[in-house]
Design a protein around this motif. Structure first.
Motif, short mmCIF file in Angstrom:
data_model
loop_
_atom_site.label_atom_id
_atom_site.label_comp_id
_atom_site.label_asym_id
_atom_site.label_seq_id
_atom_site.Cartn_x
_atom_site.Cartn_y
_atom_site.Cartn_z
N LYS A 271 155.78 84.01 76.44
CA LYS A 271 154.85 82.97 76.89
C LYS A 271 153.92 83.47 78.01
O LYS A 271 153.10 82.71 78.51
CB LYS A 271 155.64 81.75 77.40
CG LYS A 271 156.50 81.09 76.34
CD LYS A 271 155.65 80.46 75.26
CE LYS A 271 156.48 79.76 74.21
NZ LYS A 271 155.65 79.03 73.26
N ASP B 19 160.38 79.78 76.45
CA ASP B 19 160.44 80.17 75.06
C ASP B 19 161.72 79.59 74.47
O ASP B 19 162.80 80.15 74.67
CB ASP B 19 160.44 81.69 74.95
CG ASP B 19 160.61 82.19 73.52
OD1 ASP B 19 160.63 81.35 72.59
OD2 ASP B 19 160.75 83.41 73.34
N ASP C 267 150.29 83.07 77.20
CA ASP C 267 149.90 81.66 77.33
C ASP C 267 149.67 81.29 78.80
O ASP C 267 148.76 80.53 79.11
CB ASP C 267 150.98 80.75 76.74
CG ASP C 267 151.05 80.79 75.23
OD1 ASP C 267 150.08 81.26 74.59
OD2 ASP C 267 152.08 80.34 74.68
#
Length: 133
Positions: free
Chosen positions: A17, A86, A20
């Motif tokens: 992640k 995650d 992101d």
């Protein structure tokens, strides 16, 4: 949050992640520049190196970084946590993760664990900051 001081935000992202988190932080870059930021090791390093954000870096999550942020939270030094988790990958430090999320609940601290809730929290912080200005 303290009376319109800089919002104090913890930023954490599991390995899958982290991209992101960089994308999210880039979307809110100007706002985040006006915040006091803490982050776990690699996430903090990437936020600093890739976006130029000033970040107080803690240890990596698996070696205690989540617990360090939890301690800040308990001491009243964190206003919200953005923790891009995650959910599909087992984490060896799952007890530390659960302790941090529990500390958010106990101390009534907003904890966003995915991009949708992270955007909601950051948008609200921006509105609150603008309204107090």
């Amino acid at each position: 949050m303290t009376k319109m001081t800089q919002p104090r935000i913890a930023l954490i992202a599991h390995d899958k992640k982290k991209d992101d988190m960089i994308t999210l932080a880039a979307e809110y870059l100007e706002f985040l520049k006006g915040c006091t930021l803490s982050a776990t090791g690699t996430t903090g390093g990437r936020l600093h190196n890739e976006l130029g954000l000033k970040v107080e870096r803690k240890h990596s999550g698996p070696v205690g970084g989540d617990l360090q942020i939890g301690a800040q939270l308990v001491n009243g030094e964190i206003d919200c946590v953005i923790f891009l988790r995650d959910p599909m990958t087992p984490q060896p430090h799952e007890p530390d993760i659960n302790a941090l999320v529990r500390a958010c609940d106990v101390h009534n601290i907003a904890c966003a664990t995915n991009l949708s809730t992270a955007r909601l929290v950051l948008n609200q912080l921006m509105i609150s900051r603008a309204g107090a200005a």
